[in-house]
Design a protein around this motif. Structure first.
Motif, PDB file in Angstrom:
ATOM      1  N   THR A 121      -8.401  -4.239  -2.300  1.00 35.07           N
ATOM      2  CA  THR A 121      -7.770  -3.763  -1.063  1.00 35.07           C
ATOM      3  C   THR A 121      -6.597  -2.848  -1.380  1.00 35.07           C
ATOM      4  N   LEU A 122      -5.766  -3.255  -2.351  1.00 35.01           N
ATOM      5  CA  LEU A 122      -4.579  -2.479  -2.701  1.00 35.01           C
ATOM      6  C   LEU A 122      -4.926  -1.180  -3.417  1.00 35.01           C
ATOM      7  N   SER A 123      -6.075  -1.142  -4.067  1.00 33.10           N
ATOM      8  CA  SER A 123      -6.451   0.076  -4.809  1.00 33.10           C
ATOM      9  C   SER A 123      -7.190   1.096  -3.943  1.00 33.10           C
ATOM     10  N   LYS A 124      -7.546   0.673  -2.716  1.00 32.14           N
ATOM     11  CA  LYS A 124      -8.396   1.492  -1.847  1.00 32.14           C
ATOM     12  C   LYS A 124      -7.844   2.899  -1.618  1.00 32.14           C
ATOM     13  N   ASN A 125      -6.531   3.015  -1.468  1.00 32.27           N
ATOM     14  CA  ASN A 125      -5.930   4.326  -1.159  1.00 32.27           C
ATOM     15  C   ASN A 125      -5.281   5.003  -2.360  1.00 32.27           C
ATOM     16  N   LEU A 126      -5.553   4.486  -3.567  1.00 35.49           N
ATOM     17  CA  LEU A 126      -4.974   5.084  -4.771  1.00 35.49           C
ATOM     18  C   LEU A 126      -5.877   6.182  -5.329  1.00 35.49           C
ATOM     19  N   LYS A 127      -5.273   7.187  -5.921  1.00 35.06           N
ATOM     20  CA  LYS A 127      -6.040   8.300  -6.502  1.00 35.06           C
ATOM     21  C   LYS A 127      -6.655   7.894  -7.847  1.00 35.06           C
ATOM     22  N   ARG A 128      -5.987   6.984  -8.542  1.00 31.49           N
ATOM     23  CA  ARG A 128      -6.466   6.585  -9.878  1.00 31.49           C
ATOM     24  C   ARG A 128      -6.608   5.052  -9.942  1.00 31.49           C
TER      25      ARG A 128
ATOM     26  N   ASP B 263       0.833  -1.203   0.000  1.00 29.53           N
ATOM     27  CA  ASP B 263       0.000   0.000   0.000  1.00 29.53           C
ATOM     28  C   ASP B 263       0.869   1.255   0.000  1.00 29.53           C
ATOM     29  N   SER B 264       1.876   1.259   0.836  1.00 34.76           N
ATOM     30  CA  SER B 264       2.774   2.411   0.937  1.00 34.76           C
ATOM     31  C   SER B 264       3.530   2.655  -0.371  1.00 34.76           C
ATOM     32  N   VAL B 265       4.073   1.592  -0.935  1.00 34.26           N
ATOM     33  CA  VAL B 265       4.859   1.703  -2.168  1.00 34.26           C
ATOM     34  C   VAL B 265       3.977   2.129  -3.345  1.00 34.26           C
ATOM     35  N   LEU B 266       2.781   1.573  -3.440  1.00 36.19           N
ATOM     36  CA  LEU B 266       1.882   1.906  -4.552  1.00 36.19           C
ATOM     37  C   LEU B 266       1.426   3.362  -4.495  1.00 36.19           C
ATOM     38  N   ARG B 267       1.114   3.848  -3.292  1.00 33.21           N
ATOM     39  CA  ARG B 267       0.719   5.259  -3.161  1.00 33.21           C
ATOM     40  C   ARG B 267       1.887   6.176  -3.510  1.00 33.21           C
ATOM     41  N   GLU B 268       3.072   5.755  -3.100  1.00 32.12           N
ATOM     42  CA  GLU B 268       4.275   6.542  -3.362  1.00 32.12           C
ATOM     43  C   GLU B 268       4.559   6.639  -4.861  1.00 32.12           C
ATOM     44  N   VAL B 269       4.491   5.523  -5.555  1.00 28.46           N
ATOM     45  CA  VAL B 269       4.819   5.543  -6.989  1.00 28.46           C
ATOM     46  C   VAL B 269       3.746   6.264  -7.799  1.00 28.46           C
TER      47      VAL B 269
END
Length: 715
Positions: free
Chosen positions: A436-443, A409-415
């Motif tokens: 679950t992994l896409s929950k905190n992504l902007k896109r 989650d941290s790495v995906l939001r960062e990239v």
């Protein structure tokens, strides 16, 4: 024009030579379907009736000569009576025989590929000239059969028994230099010179410089070996080929037996022997399964091709995490021509990733599959980095960090903050929910799963996982990138474990239950390897890693508690608790030591049995059939559920995922094909026999309905 059809034309060209040209209308390749065979019959009859011809050249209007038979017709054909199959082959062979018997010299011009029936067409003519970039071969054994248009007869007489056995039993595609050296072709020239070379051969025949009749009689005669030589050649080959092919693939050995049987016969009688042997193999379940696999693979390729039309260009990729997996992904991308950034958080990680890529490339160079300068080019396509500096130009990112939801989650939001708004971001997760992994992504529409299998270079499958908010553009671009990497992508919907791991862990559950009930894990491995798996479940767990297996099993138990959660300690738990992680630290169910080549070799470790004693609840009297049923029912049942739940679109996707992802025995066709072959009603009956083992063994209501109605998955 001597003859004009939809697949074949025949016209007279300069010098009184006829040109028979294959150019199947509406298709990108030439293939022997019913239409082509019928037209070849008609065209040959016209040639036989023609007067004044001095020769025949056979050519192709496509980029390849003929790629073989139309396999889409095999299912119906092979389902018919054996006698019909024999007659079908003899009818087709009568055409090839008539071409071979034409009253003038004949030459085939081979461009691109001449495979299966395409190469057999060439063998029917007196001579063959080959494009220097072309390939020829008889790959029928890969479909559980062997050549049926005279290939076993003509090739064994043309190039000798040893070479013919190698070509036919290996099913390999052979380059021009090898074909020339063995005598399978008579000349190799650039593609632009094929027709000129063929005409020159005909001129030499008519001038008496080449004896085409003697060449013809040699192909039509008996194999030139005495009884002792024949016995030595064939019997030695049978033993070697049987060892290579294994007991589950009978076609290669049967091809040798057929060649041995017709060695002392002339052409027409020899072809009758071949036709009977071909029909015998075509009626096997192995052939049905392997033909089914080929057709399923074609479906997958067609789907991928459709996705490619919607894909964005991928000119620059990136991988996050430079471990063994990241290094493997970087290698595969770079080797196949897509430049890739390889990012890690420290120099040690970068060094590990580069070491993995270099090791894989060096192996290719050592085996002669790559030149040193090509290795240098591939390495230059990998750019290691500790920062996101150049990520603004990246078209697709593959996250391959540790299988931990918080870290990912941290790495995906960062990239996501470092790439453009159009960049597709993917996760190489093996079990964690894409939603679950896409929950905190902007896109989230630009995000999907891209699950590679380890080792990346060896495993052909990539699962492309669609989340709830994933766009078609993200799926299309990821599929196209996977294809560009030389992989077979299968699009699946999101759920714990996706397709492959969701199906694999009930199989491991079946294994854990067997150990609990007193089965020797080595015996289970042996039984399942005899069934056709490349390795048994204990050995597979050691290869996967007990820590990885334990973690994935917990994810699956949480996702499907009704059937995958247990209230008892398993042998897998015991191995994990005792730090026996498998190959990665030298001890699991087996112990591991290096052989002379530096490869890990499994050996028996008696300590394993002592550790397992507390989890063995009772010693049941288990037959081999019990072991197979207890292993296969949970795997097959979960595959059924994946189809019913819409995780995969159709049965072909499920079966190919298991073939490519976990090495399901190809000759059995896949889990759903396995149920079909047993009979859905018989499979349900078998599952009910083991119902007391728990929900993993319970058929779904829909499957019971299929059994009741006599339905199948593949029709």
């Amino acid at each position: 024009m001597i003859y004009e059809g939809k697949a074949i034309t025949v016209k007279e060209i300069e010098g009184g030579i006829a040109q028979l040209n294959f150019d199947l209308q509406g298709e990108s390749v030439n293939k022997f379907n019913r239409l082509t065979i019928e037209e070849l019959r008609a065209a040959t009859d016209k040639l036989k009736a023609q007067t004044g011809l001095k020769g025949l050249v056979v050519t192709s209007g496509k980029d390849s000569f003929i790629v073989g038979a139309d396999i889409t017709e095999f299912t119906e054909l092979f389902a018919g009576p054996e006698e019909d199959l024999i007659n079908n082959n003899l009818t087709a062979n009568a055409v090839f025989n008539d071409i071979e018997d034409l009253p003038f010299p004949t030459v085939t011009c081979i461009n691109g590929m001449a495979l299966g029936g395409g190469f057999e067409m060439g063998l029917a003519t007196d001579y063959r000239v080959m494009d220097d970039k072309a390939k020829v071969g008889l790959p029928e054994v890969k479909l559980g059969i062997f050549p049926g248009f005279g290939g076993t007869v003509r090739l064994s007489r043309l190039i000798g028994v040893d070479y013919a056995i190698e070509w036919i039993c290996m099913g390999s595609e052979n380059r021009a230099d090898k074909a020339l050296k063995t005598g399978a072709v008579d000349a190799v020239v650039p593609a632009s010179k094929l027709l000129d070379a063929a005409r020159a051969i005909i001129d030499q025949c008519n001038d008496g410089k080449l004896d085409y009749q003697a060449r013809r009689e040699e192909k039509k005669g008996k194999i030139k070996l005495n009884n002792m030589e024949s016995m030595m050649a064939f019997e030695t080959s049978k033993g070697f080929v049987a060892g290579q092919a294994g007991k589950n693939y009978p076609a290669p050995v049967e091809a040798i037996k057929v060649m041995q049987k017709h060695a002392g016969l002339t052409r027409d009688k020899a072809i009758e022997v071949e036709a009977k042997g071909f029909a015998k193999m075509a009626k096997t379940n192995v052939a049905a399964c392997l033909v089914g696999l080929f057709l399923n693979d074609q479906k997958l390729k067609a789907k991928a091709k459709q996705w490619e039309k919607e894909a964005a260009d991928v000119k620059q990729a990136a991988v996050l995490g430079a471990g063994i997996m990241g290094g493997g992904i970087a290698y595969q991308s770079a080797y196949k021509g897509t430049p890739i950034l390889m990012k890690d958080i420290n120099e040690d990680g970068i060094a590990l990733g580069l070491k993995e890529a270099k090791k894989l490339l060096s192996k290719r160079v050592a085996k002669g599959k790559m030149k040193p300068e090509q290795m240098a080019d591939a390495l230059n396509n990998i750019r290691p980095t500790l920062t996101y500096g150049d990520f603004g130009n990246v078209d697709i990112v593959v996250e391959a960090v540790v299988e931990n939801v918080k870290v990912k989650d941290s790495v995906l939001r960062e990239v996501e903050d470092q790439v453009s708004e159009d960049t597709i971001v993917t996760s190489n997760t093996s079990t964690i929910s894409i939603d679950t992994l896409s929950k905190n992504l902007k896109r989230p529409e630009n995000f999907c799963g891209m699950h590679f299998f380890n080792p990346v270079p060896m495993m052909p499958l990539v699962e492309v996982i669609r989340g709830e908010k994933t766009s078609d553009r993200a799926i299309a671009t990821t599929v196209a990138y996977a294809k560009a990497m030389g992989k077979t992508p299968i699009v699946v919907n999101n759920c714990p474990g996706f397709l492959v791991n969701r199906v694999l862990f009930p199989y491991f559950g079946g294994f854990a239950g067997l150990v609990r009930d007193g089965a020797d894990f080595q015996r289970v491995d042996k039984v399942m390897e005899n069934f056709g798996w490349p390795m048994g479940p204990a050995y597979l767990l050691d290869v996967v890693g007990m820590d990885t297996g334990k973690h994935a099993n917990e994810v699956m138990a949480e996702g499907f508690p009704d059937r995958m959660k247990t209230d008892w300690k398993s042998g897998i738990d015991v191995m994990f608790e005792n730090d026996r992680y498998g190959q990665k630290n030298g001890k699991g169910f087996y112990a591991y030591e290096e052989d002379k080549k530096g490869k890990q070799k499994k050996v028996v470790d008696e300590e394993t049995y002592k550790l397992l004693e507390p989890v063995v609840k009772e010693k049941k009297d288990l037959t081999d059939e019990d072991i197979i049923a207890r292993m296969m029912i949970p795997l097959c049942m979960e595959t059924v559920r994946c189809l019913e739940d819409g995780i995969v679109e159709e049965p072909a996707d499920a079966d190919m995922g298991l073939i490519y992802g976990i090495g399901f025995p190809p000759f059995r066709g896949g889990a759903l094909r396995y149920i079909d072959d047993m009979g859905v009603d018989k499979f349900v009956e078998l599952a009910d026999k083991y119902a007391d083992l728990g929900p993993l063994y319970h058929p779904t209501e829909k499957l019971r309905e299929m059994a009741k109605n006599g339905e199948t998955f593949f029709g």
